[in-house]
Design a protein around this motif. Structure first.
Motif, PDB file in Angstrom:
ATOM      1  N   SER A   1      31.073  51.667  41.226  1.00  0.00           N
ATOM      2  CA  SER A   1      32.072  51.632  40.175  1.00  0.00           C
ATOM      3  C   SER A   1      32.632  53.023  39.926  1.00  0.00           C
ATOM      4  O   SER A   1      33.847  53.198  39.710  1.00  0.00           O
TER       5      SER A   1
ATOM      6  N   ARG B   1      40.331  46.761  35.943  1.00  0.00           N
ATOM      7  CA  ARG B   1      40.277  45.333  36.273  1.00  0.00           C
ATOM      8  C   ARG B   1      41.474  44.920  37.115  1.00  0.00           C
ATOM      9  O   ARG B   1      41.344  44.158  38.072  1.00  0.00           O
TER      10      ARG B   1
ATOM     11  N   SER C   1      37.292  43.649  38.778  1.00  0.00           N
ATOM     12  CA  SER C   1      35.945  43.606  38.212  1.00  0.00           C
ATOM     13  C   SER C   1      35.875  44.561  37.028  1.00  0.00           C
ATOM     14  O   SER C   1      36.804  45.335  36.782  1.00  0.00           O
ATOM     15  N   GLU C   2      34.763  44.490  36.309  1.00  0.00           N
ATOM     16  CA  GLU C   2      34.579  45.358  35.144  1.00  0.00           C
ATOM     17  C   GLU C   2      33.963  46.690  35.575  1.00  0.00           C
ATOM     18  O   GLU C   2      33.034  46.718  36.388  1.00  0.00           O
TER      19      GLU C   2
END
Length: 401
Positions: A84, A315, A320-321
C-alpha cells in the motif's frame, strides 16, 4: 516502537493533493506551510516471517535518484502495508506532475539484513536520499550504510530511539499527541491532571512526554499517576481514589484497551462524567466512539479531511483501501520531489530537511527536528457516537523553536 496499534485506527488530516506545489512554494518563500498532525505507533513494527525477496523495481524517470526500502515480501500485515505504501509513493509521483526523481524501490523482506542490503544497493545505484525502512530494527543498519555515503534517511518507524544524525522519522510519534492535548487542556483552564497508562513501550514514551509537557506549564500539576499491565483493577482503584483533586484524566492506549481502562475506573467508583477525559490519536477507533464512558473525551489527531481525500483518490486509482500509514510514503516522495525541484544541489542537506517552517503534507504540517524526530501540527477532536468531531483546528504554522 512496539505500541498498541491498528493500521487504520490512528488519526486523519488536512487537504493533501497539492503537497508538491505547496511545499515548494513554502520553501521558496521561506514561509510557514499550512497543515496538521497526529500520533500513533507503527502497527507493523513486528514483521512476520519473510517470503522470498521480490525483484527491486524502479518508478519514475527523473535524474535525482531516491532509494525507498519497504518490507514488500514480508508476511502478514507488514507486506500488505508495504504494498500500500509503494502504491502511495507511485501515486505521489503521478500527482506531483513531472517530478525530476527516480525511485529505486528495494524489498528488505522485513529484516535488518535485507534493509542493509537494500540501502547498499540504492547507494551503489546513486541514491541521494533513502526513504524507509518501516521497522525500527532495520533503521540502524540502513543508517550505517547511508552515513558512510553522506546520504540522509527518512524512515517510517515510530521508535524515536532510532532517530539521530542524518536519520529523520516521518511517522506519527506519540509525543506530538501528548504535547497538543496538554497544551489545549491548559488553554481551556485545566490545571490538575491524573493519568493511567499502559506499562509497555508505548506507555513509557507517553509517560515521558506527558510529564515533560506538564512540567512546561507552570500552572499545571499531576495529582495521580499509575500504570497497568494485565490487570487494571489495582491501578484503576488508586487513580479513582485520587480523582477528587483532578479536573483532567489522561488515558493513552488503543481502542479496546482504553475502553477496558474506562470500564475498570467506573468499576472502581470513578464518576467519569465529572472529569475531562483526554487521550492520544489512538482514540480514533470505533470502539472508543461506541463507549458511553468516553463520550465527550478529547484527543489530539490530524484533521480527518486530508486522509479522506487521499483515500478517495487512492481507491479510484488502485481499487482498494490504503493502510493508514500509506500517507507517510506519499508525503515522503512528494517532499523529496519538491526539494529536488526547488533546492538545487543542497536539496537534501540537513539544513534544508530541518527547515523550521516545516512542510505541508496529507496529514498536515510537519517538520523534522535536528535530533531526527518530528513535530506535527494536530487538531483536537471530541469523542461522539458518530465519530470524532473537531473542537480545535490544526495550527497553520509552527511557533518558534
Amino acid at each position: 516502537m512496539a505500541g498498541p496499534l491498528d493500521p487504520n485506527s490512528a488519526a486523519s488530516r488536512p487537504e493533501p493533493s497539492r503537497i508538491g506545489r505547496r511545499t515548494a512554494l513554502g520553501l521558496l518563500l521561506g514561509a510557514p506551510l499550512l497543515s496538521a498532525c497526529s500520533s500513533v505507533s507503527n502497527p507493523f513494527e513486528q514483521a512476520g516471517p519473510a517470503g522470498p525477496p521480490q525483484q527491486p523495481t524502479v518508478a519514475g524517470n527523473g535524474q535525482v535518484k531516491v532509494g525507498m526500502i519497504l518490507p514488500l515480501s514480508a508476511a502478514g500485515n507488514a507486506g500488505v502495508a508495504a504494498q500500500s505504501m509503494r502504491h502511495a509513493a507511485e501515486m505521489a509521483l503521478a500527482e506531483f506532475q513531472n517530478p525530476n526523481i527516480q525511485l529505486l524501490i528495494k524489498d528488505d523482506a522485513g529484516s535488518p539484513q535485507g534493509a542493509q542490503q537494500g540501502a547498499q544497493q540504492a547507494c551503489d545505484e546513486g541514491a541521494e536520499i533513502i526513504l524507509g525502512p518501516l521497522f525500527a530494527g532495520s533503521v540502524p543498519p540502513t543508517a550505517q550504510v547511508a552515513r558512510a555515503r553522506n546520504v540522509s534517511v527518512i524512515a517510517f518507524s515510530t521508535d524515536s530511539s532510532v532517530a539521530g544524525r542524518g536519520v529523520y522519522l516521518l511517522s506519527f510519534l506519540p509525543e506530538s499527541d501528548v504535547n497538543r492535548i496538554v497544551e489545549y487542556s491548559a488553554g481551556i483552564g485545566k490545571r490538575s491532571f491524573a493519568a493511567l497508562l499502559p506499562d509497555n513501550a508505548y506507555g513509557t514514551v507517553v509517560e515521558g512526554a506527558f510529564k515533560t509537557a506538564i512540567s512546561r506549564k507552570g500552572s499545571c500539576r499531576i495529582v495521580a499517576f499509575e500504570k497497568y499491565s494485565g490487570d487494571r483493577t489495582a491501578s484503576a482503584r488508586a487513580v479513582a481514589q485520587s480523582l477528587a483533586g483532578a479536573d483532567t484524566l489522561f488515558l493513552a492506549d488503543d481502542g479496546d484497551a482504553v475502553v477496558a481502562t474506562a470500564d475498570a475506573l467506573t468499576a472502581a467508583g470513578a464518576n467519569l462524567r465529572n472529569i475531562q477525559l483526554v487521550g492520544t490519536g489512538l482514540w480514533d477507533n470505533p470502539r472508543v466512539y461506541a463507549s458511553a464512558s468516553l463520550q465527550g473525551g478529547l484527543y489530539a489527531a490530524p484533521d480527518p479531511s486530508g486522509f479522506r481525500a487521499f483515500a478517495g483518490r487512492y481507491r479510484t486509482r488502485f481499487g482498494s483501501e490504503p493502510v493508514r500509514t500509506a500517507t507517510l510514503a506519499y508525503d515522503a516522495v512528494a517532499l523529496v520531489a519538491a526539494l529536488a525541484r526547488t533546492q538545487g544541489p543542497q536539496r537534501f542537506a540537513p539544513d534544508v530537511l530541518t527547515n523550521a517552517s516545516g512542510f505541508a503534507g496529507i496529514d498536515g504540517l510537519f517538520r523534522f527536528r535536528t535530533d531526527g524526530t518530528n513535530e506535527r501540527g494536530l487538531a483536537v477532536m471530541r469523542v461522539a457516537s458518530a465519530g470524532g468531531q473537531a473542537v480545535a483546528g490544526s495550527p497553520k504554522s509552527f511557533g518558534a523553536t
